[in-house]
Every structure is written in C-alpha cells, then in structure tokens.
Design an enzyme around this catalytic site. Structure first.
Site, PDB file in Angstrom:
ATOM      1  N   ARG A 204       0.822  -0.930  -0.049  1.00 52.88           N
ATOM      2  CA  ARG A 204       0.010  -0.020  -0.103  1.00 52.88           C
ATOM      3  C   ARG A 204       0.912   1.207  -0.065  1.00 52.88           C
ATOM      4  NH1 ARG A 204      -5.445  -1.701   2.303  1.00 52.88           N
ATOM      5  NH2 ARG A 204      -5.465  -3.885   1.515  1.00 52.88           N
ATOM      6  N   GLU A 206       0.932   4.025   1.206  1.00 50.81           N
ATOM      7  CA  GLU A 206       0.304   4.857   2.248  1.00 50.81           C
ATOM      8  C   GLU A 206       1.087   6.182   2.053  1.00 50.81           C
ATOM      9  OE1 GLU A 206      -2.494   4.133   3.641  1.00 50.81           O
ATOM     10  OE2 GLU A 206      -2.605   2.083   3.519  1.00 50.81           O
ATOM     11  N   ARG A 212       0.091   3.080  12.472  1.00 56.53           N
ATOM     12  CA  ARG A 212      -1.092   1.802  12.257  1.00 56.53           C
ATOM     13  C   ARG A 212      -0.783   1.294  10.659  1.00 56.53           C
ATOM     14  NH1 ARG A 212      -6.761   2.542  13.986  1.00 56.53           N
ATOM     15  NH2 ARG A 212      -7.815   3.009  11.923  1.00 56.53           N
ATOM     16  N   HIS A 213       0.099   2.284   9.848  1.00 56.97           N
ATOM     17  CA  HIS A 213      -0.017   1.856   8.389  1.00 56.97           C
ATOM     18  C   HIS A 213       1.406   1.673   8.058  1.00 56.97           C
ATOM     19  CE1 HIS A 213      -3.732   4.172   8.278  1.00 56.97           C
ATOM     20  NE2 HIS A 213      -4.034   3.107   7.428  1.00 56.97           N
ATOM     21  N   GLU A 347      -9.146  -1.293  14.083  1.00 60.70           N
ATOM     22  CA  GLU A 347      -9.344  -2.058  12.847  1.00 60.70           C
ATOM     23  C   GLU A 347      -8.267  -3.136  12.808  1.00 60.70           C
ATOM     24  OE1 GLU A 347     -10.152  -0.236   8.985  1.00 60.70           O
ATOM     25  OE2 GLU A 347      -9.480  -2.437   8.430  1.00 60.70           O
ATOM     26  N   SER A 350     -11.034  -6.506   8.012  1.00 59.12           N
ATOM     27  CA  SER A 350     -11.998  -6.207   7.005  1.00 59.12           C
ATOM     28  C   SER A 350     -12.603  -7.315   6.450  1.00 59.12           C
ATOM     29  CB  SER A 350     -11.538  -5.152   6.082  1.00 59.12           C
ATOM     30  OG  SER A 350     -11.590  -3.835   6.661  1.00 59.12           O
ATOM     31  N   ARG A 398      -0.733  -5.538  12.997  1.00 59.60           N
ATOM     32  CA  ARG A 398      -1.657  -4.773  13.577  1.00 59.60           C
ATOM     33  C   ARG A 398      -2.046  -5.797  14.644  1.00 59.60           C
ATOM     34  NH1 ARG A 398      -6.017  -1.046  10.579  1.00 59.60           N
ATOM     35  NH2 ARG A 398      -4.482   0.425   9.557  1.00 59.60           N
TER      36      ARG A 398
END
Ligand code: AMO
Length: 424
Positions: A204, A206, A212-213, A347, A350, A398
């Site tokens: 990703r 980001e 958190r990424h 989170e 998903s 995570r």
C-alpha cells in the site's frame, strides 16, 4: 560430538561433555572467575571460565566445549565448566544497543536502523515469536476446516482496493502494480477450491506517516464459498482468531512470559453491532461514512466496559463506502454485508459477503463510474459459476501490535517499509 541446545542442558548427566553453539550474550569479569553467557535460539546458558580468559566481544558467534555441571544459581540449574571457547567468526562490532540488558531501552529509529541486531534481544524476538505462533494457529485452524492454502501473484494488472495507494512498477515496458490484496484471486479460487487462504505480503503506497500503516504488510486472507450471508464468514473469523490465540499458547508460551502478556479471551460469539449503532456509541454524526481511529478507540472502550471483550464486530457499513465487490444488504441496499473487527480499539480485520453474479459486478462498476476494461478478467470469472461467498483479511502486524500494546506498528515489524524507510 553433537551440538547441545541450551534448553537441553538441564537434561544432561552431571559431568557429561557438551558442545554448545551460539552468541556471546554477555561477559562478566570477576576477580576469581569469568562468566560467559552464551545465547542460542532456545535461550541462555552460563559458562564458567578462569579469571582473565580472553573472550571475543558480545554478539560474536562461538562454540563452547566443556563439562555440564549442576549449579542451582545458573539458568536451568546447569552450567558449563572446564570449557574451551572458539570463535566461529571474526569478533563482532559493538552492537548499537546493549542486548544483554533485561529491557531494550532505545528509541524507535535506533531499533529500526539496526533491526538485524536489535531483533536479537530476547524481549524483541518474543514479539515475532508471537507472530510466528499466530501464523501456525491460523493455518492449523483453516487446515482443520478443509481450506486450501494458495499463493496469488503480487505483480498485477489492476488495483483491487482503490486506485489511490498503489505502487506502480515497470513490467517489461508496460505499467503493472504491486498487489494491494489477494482479493480478486482469492475470490476466483473459491471457484476452484471452495475454501482458500493465503498468507503473504501486500503493498500500500500509504502517503501518511501513521503508527498503524505500513507500505508493505503481511495479510492473512480467507475466502469461503457456499455461504448464506456474512454471518457465516464472521463465525469463521471468530474461529480463526481463537485459533491464533491458541497457537500462541501452544507454541509461544515462553515469549508470552518474557513479554508479561495477558492474552485476549475470544468469546464464543464476538459482540456484534450494526454500523448505525457504532456511530451512536462513538458519538459520531449519523451521516459519517466510515469509522475513524478515534471512533474505533471509543468502540474498543465500549466493548470492554459493556461486554468485557477485547473484540467487537461492526457490520453493515454503508455500501457506497465499501469496496465495489461488497454485497449490499438485500433488505436495504444502502447498507452492506461488510464488517470490520475491532481489536482493542483498532480495526484489525475487514471482510464481507461479496457479489457473486456477473450482472451485479457490471452494474456496480457502472454505478461507481469505474471502467470495465481493467477489471475484465476478474469480473468475467463470475460468468463461469462462482457460488455465494465471502471472506476477510487480518493484518498480521496490527494483530501483534495490539497484543503487546505497542504504540507504533513498526515495533513489531521485522523490517518495516514506510514513507521514509526502504532499508534495512
Ligand atoms: P483492508 O484494506 O481493510 O481490506 O485491509 C485488511 C486489514 O489489513 C490491515 N491493513 C494494514 N496494516 C498495516 N498497514 C497498512 N497500510 C494496512 N492497511 C490495511 C488492517 C486491515 O483491517 N480486500 C480487503 C479484505 C477483504 O475484504 O477480504 C482488504 O484488503 O488490519
């Protein structure tokens, strides 16, 4: 003579000759004696040498041949005496941090810049031992439920999650992307195996520097066919998370102890609320399209105080704000059959029931104004018989980050990749 691991020393006969291999963890020169602590993958052992013995510096790989001798003060109750020490490599440079200290008190940049050695610290290492044991639990749970492990390409033709945060690479002169998720492949493979999972890196781009990424993380993906709706998928997720905790208990007991952790309890049924209720609890506006980190924290606290649970499932996110492959709620298509799992206020997962009819895909792409061509091979798979299905993805870093309550996800990532970091 065969190598003896330090963990096997207590089982040796007193007076037995042993051969250890490991690293110089610590040297301590006293007036009458020199102590050497050797560390191997199973832990430390004490070696007693005459005062003034010349030893290689900390972190040098060594071999020790000597006599196993009872001593209640030594780790495991056995130490090695009358020993000869041989270096197996040139003397190691002084590490950036003192690895023999019980805790690793160092700033994040030092920890990451010197990852290849800072991970050697027993407390730091324990964090990855949790990750590895979780992966075993993940695989064992799914293998027992007749899932097939798959591996999908990481060089792909189209973005799966959104166009914004993909890495572009030069693929023999034409553009390709690094996969943001195995999403399209795991769905197509439901058509082959019914139930699949994949453990692998996803990418990703980001643009934000958050705690958190990551730009590359390990995704634990699951997809299963012939489901009634997303509740079956959520039940599978519950079993998988319980299996990951069991994996840690079974395979990483010493790591849990070293870290002083309390492992989460996974209830038989994870408390589940609708997205609308989640907005109320988080005191968010009723038209908020998604939950932000502040909302997730508030929901985590609510789950703890109301249900005594570290976990909370939120279902029914607004369809328009979930990925286009999410299945709308047939009773009210404004809401979806998509869910997130919040673990200790963040989170973690998903998932959703997916669309499985070709016409639904074509219509959804049109409604969202997405071009058909880049999705053609994926969408056309749905003309060849894909059953109702759903799945989810867990972010490994995570998971471990919240288990050890690390303030920053990078602390539990072996070699993190982010906006600023491409090495080590
Ligand atoms: P999503 O994009 O929400 O869903 O990702 C799933 C989980 O992956 C983790 N995660 C990350 N971890 C570290 N760094 C990041 N940049 C990052 N982005 C996501 C989170 C998140 O919950 N295809 C869907 C899954 C599915 O529906 O099966 C997907 O990728 O823990």
């Amino acid at each position: 003579m065969r190598r003896t691991l330090t963990s096997a020393l207590p089982a040796t006969r007193p007076g037995e000759q042993v051969r250890l291999q490991g690293w110089v963890h610590r040297r301590r020169e006293l007036a009458k004696v020199t102590f050497l602590v050797l560390r191997d993958r199973t832990g430390p052992a004490q070696v007693v040498l005459p005062a003034g013995t010349d030893l290689p510096p900390e972190e040098t790989p060594i071999e020790v041949v000597g006599t196993a001798t009872r001593n209640e003060q030594a780790p495991g109750g056995v130490e090695v005496t009358e020993a000869t020490v041989t270096a197996l490599s040139e003397p190691a440079d002084t590490p950036a941090v003192e690895l023999w200290r019980p805790t690793l008190d160092t700033g994040l940049p030092t920890l990451l810049d010197h990852a290849a050695t800072t991970w050697r610290h027993p407390v730091q290492r324990a964090k990855w031992e949790l990750a590895a044991a979780s992966l075993r639990g993940f695989r064992e749970t799914l293998d027992a439920q007749d899932f097939t492990e798959v591996h999908s390409p990481k060089l792909v033709e189209q973005a799966t999650e959104s166009g914004a945060n993909v890495f572009t690479v030069d693929y023999f002169g034409r553009p390709a992307y690094l996969a943001q998720s195995p999403q399209f492949y795991k769905q197509q493979l439901v058509g082959v195996f019914e139930r699949v999972y994949e453990v692998g890196p996803v990418f990703r781009a980001e643009p934000h520097d958050t705690v958190r990424h990551l730009a590359e993380y390990v995704s634990l993906d699951v997809e299963l066919g012939f489901v009634e709706d997303h509740h079956e998928v959520m039940a599978c997720l519950r079993d998988v998370i319980a299996g990951m905790v069991e994996g840690i208990e079974r395979y990483a007991g010493p790591a849990v102890e070293r870290l002083g952790l309390t492992l989460p309890h996974v209830p038989d049924r994870i408390p589940t609320i609708h997205f609308r209720r989640a907005l109320e609890i988080a005191a968010a506006p009723v038209d908020e399209p998604d939950l932000n980190p502040g909302h997730e924290r508030a929901l985590g606290e609510w789950a703890r105080s109301e249900h005594g649970s570290d976990f909370l499932l939120v279902e029914g996110y607004p369809t328009a704000h979930r990925a286009f492959y999410s299945h709308p709620d047939p009773d009210d298509p404004h809401w979806s059959r998509a869910f997130d799992l919040i673990f200790r206020g963040i989170e973690l997962v998903s998932g959703a029931q997916r669309l499985h009819r070709y016409d639904d895909y074509v219509r959804t792409l049109e409604e969202r104004g997405y071009p058909y061509a880049p999705y053609a091979t994926y969408v056309e798979a749905f003309r060849r018989g894909i059953p109702p299905h759903g799945g989810f993805a867990i972010g490994l870093e995570r998971w471990v980050g919240r288990l050890v309550e690390a303030p920053n996800i990078r602390e539990v990532t072996l070699f993190p990749r982010d906006l600023h970091r491409l090495a080590p």
